[in-house]
Design an enzyme around this catalytic site. Structure first.
Site, PDB file in Angstrom:
ATOM      1  N   LEU A  76       0.826  -1.211   0.000  1.00  0.00           N
ATOM      2  CA  LEU A  76       0.000   0.000   0.000  1.00  0.00           C
ATOM      3  C   LEU A  76       0.859   1.260   0.000  1.00  0.00           C
ATOM      4  O   LEU A  76       2.049   1.215   0.338  1.00  0.00           O
ATOM      5  CB  LEU A  76      -0.919  -0.041   1.220  1.00  0.00           C
ATOM      6  N   PRO A  77       0.249   2.409  -0.345  1.00  0.00           N
ATOM      7  CA  PRO A  77       1.054   3.628  -0.529  1.00  0.00           C
ATOM      8  C   PRO A  77       1.699   4.190   0.738  1.00  0.00           C
ATOM      9  O   PRO A  77       2.860   4.573   0.707  1.00  0.00           O
ATOM     10  CB  PRO A  77       0.061   4.640  -1.116  1.00  0.00           C
ATOM     11  N   ASN A 112      -3.050   4.271   4.821  1.00  0.00           N
ATOM     12  CA  ASN A 112      -3.658   3.156   4.103  1.00  0.00           C
ATOM     13  C   ASN A 112      -3.407   1.857   4.834  1.00  0.00           C
ATOM     14  O   ASN A 112      -4.307   1.025   4.975  1.00  0.00           O
ATOM     15  CB  ASN A 112      -3.078   3.043   2.690  1.00  0.00           C
ATOM     16  N   THR A 121       6.117   0.584   2.249  1.00  0.00           N
ATOM     17  CA  THR A 121       7.187   1.285   2.960  1.00  0.00           C
ATOM     18  C   THR A 121       6.531   2.289   3.900  1.00  0.00           C
ATOM     19  O   THR A 121       5.905   3.251   3.451  1.00  0.00           O
ATOM     20  CB  THR A 121       8.122   2.003   1.983  1.00  0.00           C
ATOM     21  N   LYS A 139      15.236  -0.380   4.951  1.00  0.00           N
ATOM     22  CA  LYS A 139      14.804   0.284   3.714  1.00  0.00           C
ATOM     23  C   LYS A 139      15.006   1.792   3.790  1.00  0.00           C
ATOM     24  O   LYS A 139      15.584   2.407   2.886  1.00  0.00           O
ATOM     25  CB  LYS A 139      13.320  -0.028   3.469  1.00  0.00           C
ATOM     26  N   LYS A 198       8.920  10.984   0.051  1.00  0.00           N
ATOM     27  CA  LYS A 198       8.119  10.230   1.025  1.00  0.00           C
ATOM     28  C   LYS A 198       9.024   9.399   1.951  1.00  0.00           C
ATOM     29  O   LYS A 198       8.877   9.430   3.173  1.00  0.00           O
ATOM     30  CB  LYS A 198       7.156   9.294   0.286  1.00  0.00           C
TER      31      LYS A 198
END
Lengths: 333, 333, 333, 333
Positions: free
Chosen positions: A100-101, A105, A131, A206, A281
């Protein structure tokens, strides 16, 4: 090939069964009883769609969901089962992958009124490849544990191309005993599955990598631009850096200066690649993690601001190496 | 060995002669007539002393000078000629190498009342291996040209160890026709001699590399620290970065976190290596060059400020990778 | 009015004479013998022209020079004497004011082959109102001293409007005994003449003020933008800041948000005022001074980078408060 | 005095009643029926204790709670009722003020298993004076609304001294109709109660002010330090800044350089005042708000990093103006 795959799967299954018996852990019993039982997949965007398709290719029945019904059509035509809500997925599958974004979400898909946790079966394995903030991953793991399920974070590196080719890298955080079970599914979608530690560390790895990537990319762009203005040929400068201590992935593999390398976004007007808005982001997540842990990240923080400014200056959809172009523009009085 | 060297020198000499004839350039005629004529060397510090010694080892008579008479003693005992001033060196040698701490020293040694340019012979080759502002190099080249001499900038990368072992890297800027003549001498002291372009570009290449190095070192330190605080094992994090897009020389060859690698300053309490104060100096040069060329260098500029602050906090003499330690310290309330 | 002025001038003259006698200093004897002797003025740009005109209005014969002959026409028509070079000015006037764009112009006008110092008379008073590197001011003062002249730095604050109205502020550095002599002339052009200390401190005060101004302007712009995005009314937010500890000149006198105040550039599409390109120049000087004195200026340095980037993004000629607009732009995906 | 106060309270009460009737809003009916009904107060730290005491002084029966029983002792001795949990407070009072250290404490006190919202009465007015993320305030307001209660954010400016003297400033966000009701209580503790807009804007105003304050304080410290190193007297420099465009609260009211002003922390070894660790916390909130709203705050972000680093270098408990001392330290080689 199919035989080899069957064999591998069986070995994994046997290995898994043995572990389960040895540890007398009942938690994850049902879902591993048979391989090739259904796998839930929530989030059929640019990344999620090819990832789920790779699961199908590996023989897994997929039960899919996305908030946008159109996103599910392609799957339905393939005969894949599509459900109305994350809760419905959880009712039908005890292994679920989410892609998911962003934070809200993910929180909604897991804890919302029609969320996974509303109907999750005991012993389910929930793998989130989005992420997001590692602190959110940790919270979700606690909530899942209350329901007798296991939550792991497994964000990816590699873009849409790698998702299609099935050679993403997964960085996985969570209970170590569940890593093999997660790996069974993740290897269908990626060529590299790395165990990072307790829940949240997949996200940590990450965002750490991407923060350093952003810093060295901007650094490379500044340096190449300065060198050019001081009279150096960009190819020569790149060569000197790459045989010296300034060498980095951004200088030797993904050089941001048009004409220095081939086959990278800088050679194609910064199209494709990893968008500035996505980098902004990830840097936001790094910033929030740093703030929460009181960790000073002066360059990471400034890199965040620079990509944020770029997003508002027309670079949002360009590859993040376009920071060279952003810094390169000259004054016209 | 000696024969091979003689041969190589002869070949260089022949090559050089042919070039000189072909171009009918008289400028540099006298100094190349015979190999092994005297070479001047000004600046006998930690770097200059082993560099000059390597020239002696290669059979060049050296005429030396340093503002501190003690620095010259060792040379005098070796039978090397020591003179009272840069001007005296220029009177006795038509090839001169300078290795000095910073802009003002270089300006003084060349243009001061007893400076090289006061008595420089026509056709002399002046090679400055100091790390200084490329704009200063350009100015000195103009002044030298007025006197019929050639000035080249040839800053080095590699520390005292490389100076002793004779395997420094020289980045050379200046008239291309003179590069071979410069290389003849520089190969006695370095294993890698790179031609960068017009005068000043040697300096430009050096400060560009070091600016990117500083940025990626601080970036690596921030990233490793953030990862550790988020629960990642430092060795594992370094491994993940080094196989991903965050990879850089500072993460894979000179990792700043104690215990991650062996044989680097972080494993030895940040002793040895490249001092923070030297890095701060080079970043100051990068900053000045960027200001003069109106080039935005946001991360380079912040890296400069961070190393500047560190110098005042007890890190001046530690290796520049100690920025990890600087950022690592935790709050004790 | 004229009588009063005469009186004031006489008093100044008497005061000056007494000081000269008392101190038995011969240095500045000739130029003060008679008031209203000629004053040289070099640099007839947007600022210099009205400044020189104010000297004329106060009865001083002006001997002018500018590299661009057209710049001198207006003066010639007024009957002012125009000369061919700075050296010519120095031959005809023992008090000279210079008002030039930047370091190289000033260095050239003073030390060039037709520069002031080539023909300066002993005892001359040289006042530089340009904004330049204080280290350059110090160097020029040394060179002037060798010729028996006195050099003072006297940069201004206030723009073209203040130059016309004769109410600039001068920040003056140099030998204290000469301050009154400088003040005599400077009060013709400014309403506020502040003695700052030894030579170079006028420049220091100027660039310090402008560095803090740039920082608080960007800070105000960031803050107002953040507040607006968090739902605050900009006028209300400005009011709250201005009665709190966030108050600064940029928030209470020159607010960068359109509609918050009247009569400021933000209300007029950032036209007029103090251009971004000029602010970037002053921040470059601050940066160089900080680098030379090893002073950490993290925010000043970042402010410099931001204004530098803005110059290349179409803001060069807008007032420096347009940083609000620069940061305000939103992402359009 | 007491009579006047009674009168004022009555007027407020009448005004309030009339408003309630006029709008026919039943929501807040019960709590306003009688003035001087009990007020809940949760969080008896350095700030909360004197604030609650001022409520007592104004005649309000206070029902208090703190996680640390010792914190409540002083109150119990005064005859104040102390309860075991936030839920208990909510059961006994329909107006509650909370004053807590940070996000997690506030979330727990409101939504925890013994939190206010577990037993809050319909129509209750909940005022949070903690400084927290405005996004959290908004969430809590939604949760409160579900229970029929009203939540407002009302963070303070002013330290322990102002809390004792009852002259804090409150910045209030929330439904406008409830502002008078909140003001009735807040004026007992503060001299200035400002309505900022919808819920969360009180926090927004607070963190905006403090972000600009941090930026201008560090800017002032950098500027003063640079000026001193360039030869300016600090008092003179402060005077010049304060009559120029660099003027700000940090330069003219709270100058960070020892000896420039009296009665400020810089004159007392940076003791007292507003601690660096508190400023770092507020900058963290600003950073998170900026990240969430995609607002670029380059200087605010760097200010955050600088105060974060200072916290780990021994400055955590010193006043935030000690950034001058932090930047001032000189290199000792």
């Amino acid at each position: 090939m199919a035989a080899a795959l069957m064999l591998r799967v069986s070995v994994i299954w046997l290995h898994r069964q043995r572990r389960v018996w040895a540890e007398s852990v009942a938690v994850v019993s049902s879902r591993a009883m048979a391989s090739k039982t259904a796998v839930g997949f929530i989030g059929l965007g640019n990344m999620g769609t090819p990832m789920a398709q790779n699961l199908v290719k590996h023989g897994y029945p997929v039960i899919a969901h996305d908030v946008f019904p159109e996103a599910c059509k392609e799957f339905q035509e393939l005969g894949t089962q599509v459900t109305d809500s994350p809760a419905d997925v959880a009712e039908k599958a005890d292994r679920i992958i989410t892609m998911l974004p962003s934070n809200p979400n993910v929180i909604d898909v897991y804890t919302g009124s029609n969320g996974i946790l509303k109907k999750v079966k005991k012993g389910s394995l929930l793998i989130d490849s989005s992420t997001i903030d590692p602190a959110v991953s940790k919270e979700l793991a606690k909530e899942a544990e209350k329901m007798g399920a296991v939550f792991m974070d497994a964000p990816v590196s590699g873009g849409v191309g790698a998702a299609r080719a099935g050679n993403l890298t997964f960085m996985v955080g969570g209970v170590e005993q569940e890593f093999d079970a997660a790996k069974e599914l993740l290897t269908c979608m990626g060529s590299n599955v790395v165990y990072c530690g307790e829940v949240g560390t997949g996200q940590a790895a990450k965002i750490c990598n991407n923060m350093l990537l952003a810093i060295s990319m901007i650094g490379t762009a500044e340096t190449m631009n300065l060198g050019i203005r001081l009279g150096l040929d960009p190819k020569l400068l790149a060569k000197i850096l790459n045989m010296s201590s300034g060498r980095c992935w951004s200088s030797d593999t993904y050089n941001p200066v048009p004409g220095v390398m081939e086959g990278v976004p800088s050679g194609n007007n910064y199209q494709g690649g990893f968008g500035t808005t996505l980098m902004a982001k990830d840097l936001g997540l790094a910033q929030i993690s740093a703030t929460n842990t009181k960790t000073p990240v002066p360059l990471g923080s400034l890199a965040h601001q620079i990509y944020r400014i770029m997003c508002a200056k027309g670079y949002a959809q360009k590859d993040f190496s376009s920071v060279f172009q952003f810094l390169r523009e000259e004054e016209n009085l």
